[in-house]
Design an enzyme around this catalytic site. Structure first.
Site: not given
Ligand code: NAD
Ligand code: TDX
Length: 338
Positions: A125-127, A150, A154
């Protein structure tokens, strides 16, 4: 035909990735997932019967279970999505984040090396780069400076992947993407939460003053970037992926309300997230120039499509909100979720 083991395939991005892989028709796909609260096999109901798809329920921190899964399935490639992914949960309790994101990644690296996996794609992730001020963007050279439990976990996983390459010459590659949106996202994240609340005429909780900025990308554009890295990326490298679509949270929320025809009076400003990163922005020059990747979607069009998807999948939303989605695994595989 290569065999690809996808970890976390029952989650938001992993399920979208598996749908694309199965649609290509050229790979065997093993979905390995522990089915935490974020894992939802209903998101893959349309590919579950495909003969090239199989599911293994396993926790990536469980060494014997992972060893067995790798020995049985002998994957050529691992694409590693499994993680605890929600920042707010990591603020409340970081334990599962350290276990899954750090320890689990090392368990997978060890099993992959022991079973001669040809390529390990680590989805990060970019975080990990921390927070930006009002200008500039993250490149792959930006120093790592995570600010939440988090993102710190990562970052730990990214460094273990880097170490596997440098110490053992193990063929790994890492992607770092910005905020995703699209179908099948768990409604704890900003966009699906706001859509579902607005559809139900509930308040929309905006943290702080709503001026924090995120760089949005449609989920299938992220998945296509991961595929490009899987197929053509160079071992040991990091590739940033982002849609060059920076928006303030409050503007995203107001746009959603406008698309849904709902009143801005639903917006409720609430206490800010502790340590809330101000701004993320991705410089995606490397993946564009080196691998020829481009996003297919603009934020404006794909956000509208996303709203339409949630509005037309109310049953999926209701079953996620009520917890009924967990019954699917029990019915399909005859085992209870513990
Ligand atoms: P998500 O939370 O929707 O899904 C995570 C999945 O991992 C779930 O199916 C969960 O059951 C599984 N999991 C969790 N712990 C586990 C374990 N111990 N063993 C096996 N499986 C397990 O997450 P997402 O949003 O789909 O993100 C997927 C990946 O992409 C993550 O690594 C996250 O850091 C990365 N990512 C997400 C975003 C975003 O905006 N959502 C952005 C950049 C990177
Ligand atoms: O209820 C809310 N109100 C609000 O203002 C929630 C859930 C979020 N927010 C804000 C927080 C953040 O600035 O919105 C922005 C986005 O929040 P999230 O959806 O929780 O995402 P973020 O914290 O940016 O992280 C996401 O992007 C990077 C994913 O959850 C991560 O898994 C990924 O790595």
């Amino acid at each position: 035909m290569s065999k690809i083991l996808v970890t976390g395939g029952a989650g938001f991005i992993g399920s979208n990735f598996i749908r694309i892989l199965i649609g290509q028709g050229t790979h065997q796909v093993v979905n390995l997932d522990a089915l935490t609260y974020a894992g939802n096999l209903e998101s893959l109901h349309d590919v579950a019967a495909d003969e090239r798809y199989s599911f293994v329920r396993a926790d990536i921190t469980d060494v014997p279970a992972i060893r067995t899964a790798f020995e049985q399935h002998k994957p050529d490639i691992v694409v590693h999505f499994a993680a605890e992914s929600h920042v707010d949960r990591s603020v409340l309790d970081a334990t599962a984040f350290v276990n899954t994101n750090v320890v689990g990644t090392q368990v997978l690296l060890d099993a992959s090396r022991a079973n001669s996996v040809q390529r390990f794609v680590h989805v990060s992730t970019d975080e990990v780069y921390g927070s930006l001020g009002p200008t500039g963007a993250f490149t792959e050279e930006t120093p790592l400076a995570p600010s939440s439990p988090y993102s710190a976990s990562k970052t730990g996983s990214d460094l273990l992947v880097r170490a596997a390459f440098h110490t053992h010459g193990f063929p790994c590659v890492t992607t770092r993407c910005s905020n995703n949106y699209g179908p099948y996202q768990f409604p704890e994240k900003l966009i699906p939460l706001m859509i579902m609340n607005a559809l139900a005429d509930k308040n929309l909780p905006v943290y702080g003053d709503g001026k924090n900025v995120r760089d949005w990308i449609y989920v299938t554009d992220h998945c296509k970037g991961i595929l490009a890295v899987m197929e053509k990326g160079r071992d040991g490298e990091v590739y940033n992926i982002g849609g060059r679509s920076e928006k303030r949270n409050i503007d995203v929320v107001k746009t959603l309300l406008a698309i849904l025809g709902k009143s801005e009076s639903l917006i409720t400003y609430v206490t800010d997230r502790p340590g809330h990163d101000f701004r993320y922005a991705i410089d995606n020059t490397k993946i564009r120039n080196e691998l020829g990747w481009e996003p297919d979607h603009t934020f404006e069009t794909a956000l509208r499509q996303t709203v339409e998807w949630y509005a037309s999948h109310i049953e999926w939303c209701d079953r996620v909100r009520s917890g009924a989605y967990m019954e699917y695994y029990e019915k399909q595989y005859g085992q209870r979720l513990g």
